[in-house]
Design a protein around this motif. Structure first.
Motif, PDB file in Angstrom:
ATOM      1  N   ARG A 183      -0.883  -1.978 -15.111  1.00  0.00           N
ATOM      2  CA  ARG A 183      -2.059  -1.381 -14.473  1.00  0.00           C
ATOM      3  C   ARG A 183      -2.357  -2.084 -13.138  1.00  0.00           C
ATOM      4  NH1 ARG A 183      -7.901  -2.194 -15.353  1.00  0.00           N
ATOM      5  NH2 ARG A 183      -8.930  -0.248 -14.841  1.00  0.00           N
ATOM      6  N   ILE A 184      -2.283  -3.399 -13.132  1.00  0.00           N
ATOM      7  CA  ILE A 184      -2.531  -4.167 -11.915  1.00  0.00           C
ATOM      8  C   ILE A 184      -1.439  -3.899 -10.879  1.00  0.00           C
ATOM      9  CG2 ILE A 184      -2.656  -6.506 -10.945  1.00  0.00           C
ATOM     10  CD1 ILE A 184      -3.901  -7.334 -13.692  1.00  0.00           C
ATOM     11  N   ILE A 185      -0.197  -3.901 -11.323  1.00  0.00           N
ATOM     12  CA  ILE A 185       0.927  -3.650 -10.413  1.00  0.00           C
ATOM     13  C   ILE A 185       0.829  -2.239  -9.841  1.00  0.00           C
ATOM     14  CG2 ILE A 185       3.453  -3.444 -10.244  1.00  0.00           C
ATOM     15  CD1 ILE A 185       2.380  -6.350 -10.463  1.00  0.00           C
ATOM     16  N   CYS A 186       0.464  -1.281 -10.665  1.00  0.00           N
ATOM     17  CA  CYS A 186       0.303   0.095 -10.196  1.00  0.00           C
ATOM     18  C   CYS A 186      -0.758   0.159  -9.092  1.00  0.00           C
ATOM     19  CB  CYS A 186      -0.062   1.003 -11.353  1.00  0.00           C
ATOM     20  SG  CYS A 186      -0.285   2.726 -10.860  1.00  0.00           S
TER      21      CYS A 186
ATOM     22  N   LEU B  13      -0.109   1.177  -5.249  1.00  0.00           N
ATOM     23  CA  LEU B  13      -0.914   2.241  -4.636  1.00  0.00           C
ATOM     24  C   LEU B  13      -1.515   1.755  -3.319  1.00  0.00           C
ATOM     25  CD1 LEU B  13      -2.792   3.811  -7.679  1.00  0.00           C
ATOM     26  CD2 LEU B  13      -1.177   4.978  -6.153  1.00  0.00           C
ATOM     27  N   GLY B  14      -1.909   0.478  -3.292  1.00  0.00           N
ATOM     28  CA  GLY B  14      -2.401  -0.102  -2.053  1.00  0.00           C
ATOM     29  C   GLY B  14      -1.357  -0.050  -0.955  1.00  0.00           C
ATOM     30  N   HIS B  15      -0.117  -0.414  -1.286  1.00  0.00           N
ATOM     31  CA  HIS B  15       0.963  -0.309  -0.296  1.00  0.00           C
ATOM     32  C   HIS B  15       1.136   1.140   0.143  1.00  0.00           C
ATOM     33  CE1 HIS B  15       2.377  -4.388  -0.216  1.00  0.00           C
ATOM     34  NE2 HIS B  15       2.710  -4.413  -1.506  1.00  0.00           N
ATOM     35  N   ALA B  16       1.113   2.062  -0.811  1.00  0.00           N
ATOM     36  CA  ALA B  16       1.318   3.481  -0.493  1.00  0.00           C
ATOM     37  C   ALA B  16       0.223   3.994   0.437  1.00  0.00           C
ATOM     38  CB  ALA B  16       1.364   4.303  -1.773  1.00  0.00           C
TER      39      ALA B  16
ATOM     40  N   ILE C  40      -6.112  -6.859  -2.189  1.00  0.00           N
ATOM     41  CA  ILE C  40      -7.524  -6.514  -1.987  1.00  0.00           C
ATOM     42  C   ILE C  40      -7.775  -5.071  -2.418  1.00  0.00           C
ATOM     43  CG2 ILE C  40      -9.330  -6.173  -0.243  1.00  0.00           C
ATOM     44  CD1 ILE C  40      -8.790  -9.105  -0.964  1.00  0.00           C
ATOM     45  N   PHE C  41      -6.871  -4.165  -2.077  1.00  0.00           N
ATOM     46  CA  PHE C  41      -6.990  -2.762  -2.492  1.00  0.00           C
ATOM     47  C   PHE C  41      -7.035  -2.669  -4.007  1.00  0.00           C
ATOM     48  CE2 PHE C  41      -5.387   1.323  -3.804  1.00  0.00           C
ATOM     49  CZ  PHE C  41      -5.950   2.230  -2.918  1.00  0.00           C
ATOM     50  N   ALA C  42      -6.113  -3.363  -4.680  1.00  0.00           N
ATOM     51  CA  ALA C  42      -6.064  -3.329  -6.148  1.00  0.00           C
ATOM     52  C   ALA C  42      -7.339  -3.899  -6.750  1.00  0.00           C
ATOM     53  CB  ALA C  42      -4.838  -4.107  -6.652  1.00  0.00           C
ATOM     54  N   ALA C  43      -7.825  -4.984  -6.203  1.00  0.00           N
ATOM     55  CA  ALA C  43      -9.057  -5.590  -6.717  1.00  0.00           C
ATOM     56  C   ALA C  43     -10.234  -4.637  -6.557  1.00  0.00           C
ATOM     57  CB  ALA C  43      -9.343  -6.906  -5.993  1.00  0.00           C
ATOM     58  N   GLU C  44     -10.332  -3.999  -5.410  1.00  0.00           N
ATOM     59  CA  GLU C  44     -11.424  -3.052  -5.170  1.00  0.00           C
ATOM     60  C   GLU C  44     -11.336  -1.868  -6.134  1.00  0.00           C
ATOM     61  OE1 GLU C  44     -14.799  -1.382  -3.603  1.00  0.00           O
ATOM     62  OE2 GLU C  44     -14.010  -3.370  -3.155  1.00  0.00           O
ATOM     63  N   LEU C  45     -10.121  -1.431  -6.419  1.00  0.00           N
ATOM     64  CA  LEU C  45      -9.920  -0.304  -7.327  1.00  0.00           C
ATOM     65  C   LEU C  45     -10.233  -0.661  -8.778  1.00  0.00           C
ATOM     66  CD1 LEU C  45      -8.837   2.627  -7.535  1.00  0.00           C
ATOM     67  CD2 LEU C  45      -6.586   1.643  -7.936  1.00  0.00           C
ATOM     68  N   LEU C  46      -9.838  -1.865  -9.202  1.00  0.00           N
ATOM     69  CA  LEU C  46      -9.888  -2.205 -10.617  1.00  0.00           C
ATOM     70  C   LEU C  46     -11.117  -2.997 -11.064  1.00  0.00           C
ATOM     71  CD1 LEU C  46      -6.161  -3.232 -11.137  1.00  0.00           C
ATOM     72  CD2 LEU C  46      -7.247  -1.064 -11.755  1.00  0.00           C
ATOM     73  N   LEU C  47     -11.697  -3.780 -10.164  1.00  0.00           N
ATOM     74  CA  LEU C  47     -12.782  -4.665 -10.572  1.00  0.00           C
ATOM     75  C   LEU C  47     -14.141  -3.997 -10.410  1.00  0.00           C
ATOM     76  CD1 LEU C  47     -11.599  -8.022  -8.975  1.00  0.00           C
ATOM     77  CD2 LEU C  47     -11.428  -7.327 -11.361  1.00  0.00           C
ATOM     78  N   ASP C  48     -14.974  -4.171 -11.420  1.00  0.00           N
ATOM     79  CA  ASP C  48     -16.341  -3.684 -11.364  1.00  0.00           C
ATOM     80  C   ASP C  48     -17.155  -4.583 -10.435  1.00  0.00           C
ATOM     81  OD1 ASP C  48     -19.260  -3.920 -12.994  1.00  0.00           O
ATOM     82  OD2 ASP C  48     -18.452  -1.906 -12.683  1.00  0.00           O
ATOM     83  N   ASP C  49     -18.011  -3.993  -9.620  1.00  0.00           N
ATOM     84  CA  ASP C  49     -18.805  -4.769  -8.663  1.00  0.00           C
ATOM     85  C   ASP C  49     -19.635  -5.844  -9.342  1.00  0.00           C
ATOM     86  OD1 ASP C  49     -17.774  -3.286  -6.606  1.00  0.00           O
ATOM     87  OD2 ASP C  49     -19.556  -2.041  -6.335  1.00  0.00           O
ATOM     88  N   ALA C  50     -20.225  -5.532 -10.497  1.00  0.00           N
ATOM     89  CA  ALA C  50     -21.064  -6.505 -11.208  1.00  0.00           C
ATOM     90  C   ALA C  50     -20.243  -7.714 -11.645  1.00  0.00           C
ATOM     91  CB  ALA C  50     -21.731  -5.852 -12.409  1.00  0.00           C
TER      92      ALA C  50
END
Length: 100
Positions: free
Chosen positions: A38-41, A45-48, A78-88
């Motif tokens: 999931r993280i690698i995906c 996606l960030g690279h894409a 950073i893209f992956a973190a923004e996509l996967l991590l909840d702001d809280a």
């Protein structure tokens, strides 16, 4: 998205993004745990999304999790973190003085 067995040893390729003749593909190592897939995906996606028009690079191969050796890798992380991590969760970690 393709899932291909690439091994589960530490130096195994975790996944890669490839842009070839306007065709984009992401391949994920099916031998790593689903949580890492999931993280690698998200990273690929960030690279894409961010780097597919980089004329000097046709493929991004990721052998290490959270590789910070290049600007492209940092941006994909950073893209992956923004996509996967909840702001809280991020705010809580920052309040606990954890570094990203």
């Amino acid at each position: 998205m393709l899932y291909v067995p690439m091994g589960n040893y530490p130096e195994a390729c975790k996944g890669f993004f490839l842009a070839q003749s306007r065709k984009l593909s992401i391949t994920i190592n099916s031998d790593i745990p689903a949580s890492l897939q999931r993280i690698i995906c998200a990273h690929e996606l960030g690279h894409a999304r961010l780097h597919r028009n980089c004329s000097d690079i046709k493929a991004f191969h990721d052998f290490a999790l959270f590789d910070e050796t290049s600007h492209y890798e940092y941006e994909a992380n950073i893209f992956a973190a923004e996509l996967l991590l909840d702001d809280a969760d991020v705010l809580e970690a920052l309040n606990d003085d954890l570094s990203f």
